[in-house]
Design an enzyme around this catalytic site. Structure first.
Site, PDB file in Angstrom:
ATOM      1  N   LYS A 278       0.852  -1.296   0.081  1.00 24.27           N
ATOM      2  CA  LYS A 278       0.047  -0.051   0.059  1.00 24.27           C
ATOM      3  C   LYS A 278       0.700   1.321  -0.063  1.00 24.27           C
ATOM      4  O   LYS A 278       0.355   2.326  -0.600  1.00 24.27           O
ATOM      5  CB  LYS A 278      -0.841   0.077   1.153  1.00 24.27           C
ATOM      6  CG  LYS A 278      -2.121  -0.925   0.971  1.00 24.27           C
ATOM      7  CD  LYS A 278      -2.902  -0.623   2.300  1.00 24.27           C
ATOM      8  CE  LYS A 278      -4.201  -1.733   2.275  1.00 24.27           C
ATOM      9  NZ  LYS A 278      -5.086  -1.360   3.386  1.00 24.27           N
TER      10      LYS A 278
ATOM     11  N   ASP B  17      -9.763   3.064   2.779  1.00 24.76           N
ATOM     12  CA  ASP B  17     -10.058   2.560   3.999  1.00 24.76           C
ATOM     13  C   ASP B  17     -10.788   3.423   5.175  1.00 24.76           C
ATOM     14  O   ASP B  17     -11.359   2.931   5.900  1.00 24.76           O
ATOM     15  CB  ASP B  17      -8.576   2.243   4.229  1.00 24.76           C
ATOM     16  CG  ASP B  17      -8.000   1.038   3.785  1.00 24.76           C
ATOM     17  OD1 ASP B  17      -8.790   0.029   3.190  1.00 24.76           O
ATOM     18  OD2 ASP B  17      -6.783   0.956   3.632  1.00 24.76           O
TER      19      ASP B  17
END
Ligand code: ATR
Length: 285
Positions: A71, A107
Site C-alpha cells: 500500500k 480504507d
C-alpha cells in the site's frame, strides 16, 4: 459469470493474497449489476510490483486494489495521488483513467461509512480512543479527524509511534485535541464515546484483547474492532457481554470495497450483496 472478448479484468495485488475476500464481494457486485467485469487475486512479489502496476495500463484494466505489503510502496509507480491518500501515505485503490493511473485510499472513509451505517455514530464533538498506530490506524484517524471529534486518544504499545502520528495529524487538522497513551486505557475509558481496535490483536491465532481491559467504559459507548476473522473477536465478545453497542470489522472491509467499486464503475455499490458474499466466504473458509 460469463467471460467474453469484451470482459475487463480488475484485481487485487498483495503478498500473501490467498486469504483475501475481495474477489468474492466484487464479483458478486459485478454480477448483481450485470457489469462485464471480473475480479481476481494476484500474488505480487515486492520486486515485481512495478510491473504489476504497469500491467494495469498494458492490459487496459479499469483499476485494481492494493493490499499488504504494497500500500505504501505502490505510490511512486502511480501518475497521480489523491490528497487523502497522500496524507495517509498509502493507496488501496488504483483507477485507470485512460492510461493515467490514479491512487486513492478508501480504507478510512470505508470505516466511517460502515460505522455510521451500522451504529448511527456521529464523530463530531465526541471523544474517541484509537488503539494502534500502524497503517490501518492512519487511515481511520485521518477520516475521523476530518469529522471534528472533540478529543482523540491514540493508544499504542510503542508510545513513540502514537506520538509521531498525533503530532502529524494533530497539526494537520488542528480542530481536535489529540492525545497519546500506552495500552492501559483505564484513565480514558470512562470518557470515551467510541473505542476502536486497529491492531491485529484478536485475530484467529492471536485471540486476546488488544489491551488489558474495557472495565470502566461508559454504558453508551460503541466498541469497534477492525479485525473480521473471527467476526466476533475477543473484544467484540467482551463488549457484547457488557451490553455495549458493537461494530464488527467486516463492515470496513465491505465499505472500503464499495467505495473502490464506485470509483471504478461510477455506479452505486450493492453493499448488502457484497457483505453477504463475504459472510458466505468466511463461513466456507
Ligand atoms: P497495519 O498496517 O495493519 O496497521 P502495522 O503498521 O504493522 O499494521 O501496525 C500494527 C499495529 O498493531 C501497531 O500499532 C502495533 O503496535 P506497535 O506500534 O507497538 O508495534 C500493534 N500491535 C501489533 N501486535 C501487537 C501486540 N501483540 N500488542 C499490542 N499491539 C500490537
Amino acid at each position: 459469470m460469463k467471460i467474453s472478448g469484451r470482459t475487463k479484468t480488475l484485481g487485487i495485488f498483495g503478498d500473501p493474497i490467498e486469504q483475501t475476500l475481495s474477489p468474492y464481494m466484487h464479483n458478486a457486485a459485478f454480477e448483481a449489476l450485470g457489469l462485464d467485469l471480473v475480479y481476481a487475486a494476484f500474488r505480487v512479489r515486492k520486486e515485481r510490483l512495478k510491473y504489476a502496476v504497469e500491467a494495469i495500463r498494458a492490459l487496459d484494466m479499469p483499476g485494481a486494489n492494493v493490499t499488504i505489503p504494497h500500500k505504501e510502496s505502490v505510490v511512486p509507480f502511480l501518475d497521480e495521488i489523491d490528497a487523502e491518500a497522500r496524507d495517509i501515505g498509502a493507496v488501496n485503490t488504483i483507477v485507470n483513467a485512460d492510461g493515467r493511473l490514479r491512487g486513492f485510499n478508501t480504507d478510512g472513509r470505508g470505516y466511517v461509512l460502515s460505522l455510521r451505517n451500522e451504529t448511527g455514530f456521529n464523530p463530531e464533538g465526541s471523544t474517541i480512543i484509537i488503539v494502534g498506530a500502524g497503517g490501518a490506524a492512519r487511515a481511520i484517524i485521518h477520516s475521523l479527524l476530518s469529522l471534528k471529534p472533540k478529543t482523540l486518544v491514540i493508544a499504542n504499545r510503542t508510545p513513540s509511534r502514537a506520538e509521531s502520528l498525533a503530532s502529524e495529524f494533530g497539526e494537520k487538522f488542528g480542530t481536535a485535541e489529540v492525545k497519546t497513551a500506552g495500552l492501559d486505557l483505564s484513565r480514558y475509558l470512562p470518557g470515551a464515546d467510541l473505542l476502536v481496535n486497529t491492531t491485529s490483536m484478536g485475530m484467529a491465532g492471536q485471540e486476546s484483547l488488544p489491551f488489558p481491559s474495557i472495565e470502566g467504559i461508559k454504558s453508551g459507548a460503541i466498541v469497534s474492532d477492525i479485525v473480521f476473522r473471527p467476526l466476533d473477536t475477543p473484544l467484540i465478545q467482551e463488549a457484547t457481554k457488557m451490553r455495549l453497542t458493537v461494530h464488527r470489522g467486516l463492515g470496513m472491509l465491505v465499505w472500503q470495497g464499495a467505495l473502490s467499486f464506485e470509483l471504478w464503475t461510477g455506479r452505486k455499490a450493492p453493499a448488502d450483496t457484497m457483505k453477504f458474499a463475504d459472510v458466505q466466504a468466511l463461513g466456507a473458509g
